[in-house]
Motif scaffolding. Structure first.
Motif, PDB file in Angstrom:
ATOM      1  N   GLY A 198     -40.852 -27.215  60.460  1.00 19.28           N
ATOM      2  CA  GLY A 198     -41.359 -28.031  59.370  1.00 19.28           C
ATOM      3  C   GLY A 198     -42.547 -27.410  58.662  1.00 19.28           C
ATOM      4  N   LEU A 199     -43.338 -26.634  59.390  1.00 14.89           N
ATOM      5  CA  LEU A 199     -44.479 -25.941  58.789  1.00 14.89           C
ATOM      6  C   LEU A 199     -44.079 -24.652  58.095  1.00 14.89           C
ATOM      7  CD1 LEU A 199     -47.133 -26.403  61.634  1.00 14.89           C
ATOM      8  CD2 LEU A 199     -46.995 -27.645  59.470  1.00 14.89           C
ATOM      9  N   GLY A 200     -42.807 -24.292  58.160  1.00 10.39           N
ATOM     10  CA  GLY A 200     -42.338 -23.076  57.506  1.00 10.39           C
ATOM     11  C   GLY A 200     -42.773 -21.803  58.194  1.00 10.39           C
ATOM     12  N   LEU A 201     -42.939 -21.854  59.500  1.00 11.28           N
ATOM     13  CA  LEU A 201     -43.420 -20.687  60.233  1.00 11.28           C
ATOM     14  C   LEU A 201     -42.307 -19.862  60.853  1.00 11.28           C
ATOM     15  CD1 LEU A 201     -46.507 -22.234  62.066  1.00 11.28           C
ATOM     16  CD2 LEU A 201     -46.446 -20.998  59.898  1.00 11.28           C
ATOM     17  N   THR A 202     -41.060 -20.331  60.794  1.00  6.43           N
ATOM     18  CA  THR A 202     -39.966 -19.542  61.351  1.00  6.43           C
ATOM     19  C   THR A 202     -39.796 -18.246  60.572  1.00  6.43           C
ATOM     20  OG1 THR A 202     -38.434 -20.812  59.968  1.00  6.43           O
ATOM     21  CG2 THR A 202     -38.722 -21.542  62.248  1.00  6.43           C
ATOM     22  N   ASP A 203     -39.440 -17.203  61.306  1.00  2.31           N
ATOM     23  CA  ASP A 203     -39.302 -15.859  60.741  1.00  2.31           C
ATOM     24  C   ASP A 203     -40.609 -15.370  60.126  1.00  2.31           C
ATOM     25  OD1 ASP A 203     -36.691 -15.115  61.410  1.00  2.31           O
ATOM     26  OD2 ASP A 203     -35.857 -16.309  59.785  1.00  2.31           O
ATOM     27  N   THR A 204     -41.722 -15.774  60.717  1.00  2.00           N
ATOM     28  CA  THR A 204     -43.035 -15.240  60.349  1.00  2.00           C
ATOM     29  C   THR A 204     -43.782 -14.868  61.631  1.00  2.00           C
ATOM     30  OG1 THR A 204     -44.161 -17.390  60.392  1.00  2.00           O
ATOM     31  CG2 THR A 204     -43.127 -16.725  58.314  1.00  2.00           C
ATOM     32  N   TYR A 205     -44.737 -13.961  61.495  1.00  2.79           N
ATOM     33  CA  TYR A 205     -45.504 -13.545  62.664  1.00  2.79           C
ATOM     34  C   TYR A 205     -46.436 -14.646  63.162  1.00  2.79           C
ATOM     35  CZ  TYR A 205     -43.839  -8.816  61.777  1.00  2.79           C
ATOM     36  OH  TYR A 205     -43.047  -7.707  61.604  1.00  2.79           O
ATOM     37  N   LEU A 206     -46.746 -15.612  62.299  1.00 11.86           N
ATOM     38  CA  LEU A 206     -47.580 -16.734  62.753  1.00 11.86           C
ATOM     39  C   LEU A 206     -46.883 -17.544  63.834  1.00 11.86           C
ATOM     40  CD1 LEU A 206     -49.122 -18.032  59.400  1.00 11.86           C
ATOM     41  CD2 LEU A 206     -50.240 -16.709  61.202  1.00 11.86           C
ATOM     42  N   ALA A 207     -45.543 -17.527  63.844  1.00 19.50           N
ATOM     43  CA  ALA A 207     -44.811 -18.245  64.886  1.00 19.50           C
ATOM     44  C   ALA A 207     -45.025 -17.620  66.258  1.00 19.50           C
ATOM     45  CB  ALA A 207     -43.321 -18.278  64.551  1.00 19.50           C
TER      46      ALA A 207
ATOM     47  N   LEU B  25     -39.730 -28.724  74.093  1.00 21.15           N
ATOM     48  CA  LEU B  25     -39.331 -27.596  73.261  1.00 21.15           C
ATOM     49  C   LEU B  25     -38.800 -28.034  71.900  1.00 21.15           C
ATOM     50  CD1 LEU B  25     -38.798 -24.600  72.850  1.00 21.15           C
ATOM     51  CD2 LEU B  25     -36.610 -24.891  74.052  1.00 21.15           C
ATOM     52  N   ILE B  26     -37.955 -29.055  71.871  1.00 16.11           N
ATOM     53  CA  ILE B  26     -37.330 -29.454  70.607  1.00 16.11           C
ATOM     54  C   ILE B  26     -38.362 -29.966  69.604  1.00 16.11           C
ATOM     55  CG2 ILE B  26     -35.681 -31.043  69.543  1.00 16.11           C
ATOM     56  CD1 ILE B  26     -33.977 -30.811  72.027  1.00 16.11           C
ATOM     57  N   PRO B  27     -39.265 -30.891  69.962  1.00 15.87           N
ATOM     58  CA  PRO B  27     -40.303 -31.289  68.985  1.00 15.87           C
ATOM     59  C   PRO B  27     -41.182 -30.129  68.535  1.00 15.87           C
ATOM     60  CG  PRO B  27     -40.176 -32.878  70.773  1.00 15.87           C
ATOM     61  CD  PRO B  27     -39.351 -31.704  71.189  1.00 15.87           C
ATOM     62  N   THR B  28     -41.482 -29.215  69.453  1.00 14.70           N
ATOM     63  CA  THR B  28     -42.291 -28.059  69.069  1.00 14.70           C
ATOM     64  C   THR B  28     -41.556 -27.181  68.063  1.00 14.70           C
ATOM     65  OG1 THR B  28     -43.339 -28.062  71.257  1.00 14.70           O
ATOM     66  CG2 THR B  28     -43.562 -26.065  69.936  1.00 14.70           C
ATOM     67  N   TYR B  29     -40.271 -26.967  68.297  1.00  9.15           N
ATOM     68  CA  TYR B  29     -39.489 -26.158  67.363  1.00  9.15           C
ATOM     69  C   TYR B  29     -39.395 -26.840  65.997  1.00  9.15           C
ATOM     70  CZ  TYR B  29     -35.621 -23.613  65.282  1.00  9.15           C
ATOM     71  OH  TYR B  29     -34.829 -22.874  64.429  1.00  9.15           O
ATOM     72  N   LEU B  30     -39.181 -28.161  66.002  1.00  8.51           N
ATOM     73  CA  LEU B  30     -39.103 -28.884  64.729  1.00  8.51           C
ATOM     74  C   LEU B  30     -40.432 -28.822  63.975  1.00  8.51           C
ATOM     75  CD1 LEU B  30     -37.033 -32.037  65.801  1.00  8.51           C
ATOM     76  CD2 LEU B  30     -36.231 -30.007  64.542  1.00  8.51           C
ATOM     77  N   LEU B  31     -41.545 -28.865  64.707  1.00  7.50           N
ATOM     78  CA  LEU B  31     -42.857 -28.760  64.073  1.00  7.50           C
ATOM     79  C   LEU B  31     -43.048 -27.382  63.448  1.00  7.50           C
ATOM     80  CD1 LEU B  31     -45.689 -29.855  63.479  1.00  7.50           C
ATOM     81  CD2 LEU B  31     -46.383 -29.073  65.752  1.00  7.50           C
ATOM     82  N   VAL B  32     -42.714 -26.330  64.200  1.00  6.21           N
ATOM     83  CA  VAL B  32     -42.847 -24.971  63.665  1.00  6.21           C
ATOM     84  C   VAL B  32     -41.941 -24.792  62.455  1.00  6.21           C
ATOM     85  CG1 VAL B  32     -42.478 -22.527  64.179  1.00  6.21           C
ATOM     86  CG2 VAL B  32     -43.543 -24.010  65.882  1.00  6.21           C
TER      87      VAL B  32
ATOM     88  N   LEU C 277     -37.691 -16.274  65.681  1.00  7.12           N
ATOM     89  CA  LEU C 277     -37.386 -15.125  64.833  1.00  7.12           C
ATOM     90  C   LEU C 277     -35.896 -14.821  64.859  1.00  7.12           C
ATOM     91  CD1 LEU C 277     -40.285 -12.633  65.719  1.00  7.12           C
ATOM     92  CD2 LEU C 277     -40.226 -14.378  63.935  1.00  7.12           C
ATOM     93  N   THR C 278     -35.353 -14.533  63.693  1.00  8.14           N
ATOM     94  CA  THR C 278     -33.961 -14.094  63.575  1.00  8.14           C
ATOM     95  C   THR C 278     -33.857 -12.682  63.025  1.00  8.14           C
ATOM     96  OG1 THR C 278     -33.798 -15.114  61.373  1.00  8.14           O
ATOM     97  CG2 THR C 278     -33.116 -16.447  63.261  1.00  8.14           C
TER      98      THR C 278
END
Length: 317
Positions: free
Chosen positions: A160-169, A151-158, A244-245
């Motif tokens: 790092g790609l700037g996908l947090t708080d986006t629907y692509l996540a 989970l942690i590497p996956t979250y860091l990857l998402v 998402l926040t």
């Protein structure tokens, strides 16, 4: 009259088409089932159906009851006393639930189309033995079924790609299922190679073969895999809870979890309640019914493809 007289005497009448509801013919070496066995099977199936339908009945009935009826029953209602659609009117009149429903529908449609496109292209490439590096790619995909980064590497990857708080996540981290790719690949490998070779002789390229020959012959397995992806996107809640926040971007499943855990109305909905007939429990049950409707509507249409699509694709290859 002459047509009847001229009919040959040895001509047999046309065989009747078997009913789709009739039981398949029993092999000659198999004995007829005993009455006790048939009764036992019927009893077990009836109990299984009751165990599935009874909770669903309680959810639907409770969502259609007034606050007074729910208070008198002390919670969940089994026997309805009248019907009221106040809970559904409040949910669909605006606010967070309506917005979350639209978010879930959009994510499900876009995600299913994207996942199907990637899975079909990958499976078709892996089904052609002469494709470049298909064996190494297949081994890599198989390895991901047994080993994951966590989970942690996956979250860091998402992140790092700037996908947090986006629907692509909500789409990209779970866009492809290796199991579904393997099922599609096995089905594609079962298509006659002579048919594909004849298309190549006629000048068809890989894209035309895939679009005009392979996909029309694979409608059953494509329908089943599309249903799997759609149900997965519609029921997903974990990615939204960690990526998402913004509360306005939450899908329906996350709003339902908040509603059930907090035992209160979703944000933006309580201001619309101006009657005393609305119960928080009826709202919870109504949200659950809304979440179940798409799966309940789509499943019967795809049910007939399960045997031909899923089992054939999983066994061949």
């Amino acid at each position: 009259m002459s047509a009847v007289l001229d009919k040959p005497a040895d001509e047999k009448p046309a065989a009747k088409k078997p009913s789709p509801w009739a039981a398949p013919p029993r092999p000659v070496w198999e004995e007829e089932p005993a009455k006790a066995g048939l009764a036992g099977k019927g009893l077990v199936l009836s109990l299984a159906c009751l165990a599935i339908l009874f909770p669903l009945w309680i959810v639907i009935v409770t969502s259609l009851q007034s606050k007074k009826t729910i208070d008198e029953a002390g919670g969940l209602v089994v026997i309805p006393k009248g019907i009221t659609f106040v809970a559904y009117q409040e949910l669909l009149s605006g606010g967070q639930v309506q917005r979350a429903t639209l978010v879930s529908i959009g994510v499900t449609l876009v995600g299913t189309l994207f996942s199907m496109a990637v899975s079909v292209l990958c499976a078709y490439g892996l089904s052609r033995s002469g494709s470049l590096g298909h064996r190494w790619i297949l081994m890599t995909l198989l390895a991901t079924m047994f080993f994951g980064a966590g989970l942690i590497p996956t979250y860091l990857l998402v992140q790092g790609l700037g996908l947090t708080d986006t629907y692509l996540a909500l789409i990209l981290p779970s866009a492809v299922s290796v199991f579904n790719i393997l099922v599609l690949r096995a089905f594609f490998m079962g298509i006659s190679q002579e048919l594909i070779d004849s298309a190549r002789i006629d000048g068809a390229g890989d894209w035309r073969i895939l679009w005009k020959i392979v996909m029309p012959l694979s409608r059953a397995v494509l329908a089943v895999i599309a249903l799997f992806y759609a149900v997965g996107y519609w029921s997903a809640w974990f990615n939204a809870s960690i990526y998402l926040t913004d509360q306005d971007m939450m899908p329906l499943q996350n709003v339902m979890i908040q509603l059930v855990q907090k035992q209160e109305r979703p944000v933006g909905l309580s201001a619309q309640v101006n009657t005393g007939e609305l119960s928080a429990l009826a709202l919870q049950m109504a949200v659950m019914v809304l979440a179940l409707i798409p799966v309940a509507v789509l499943s019967p249409f795809v049910q007939r493809h399960f045997k031909k699509g899923m089992l054939t694709g999983a066994v061949k290859g």
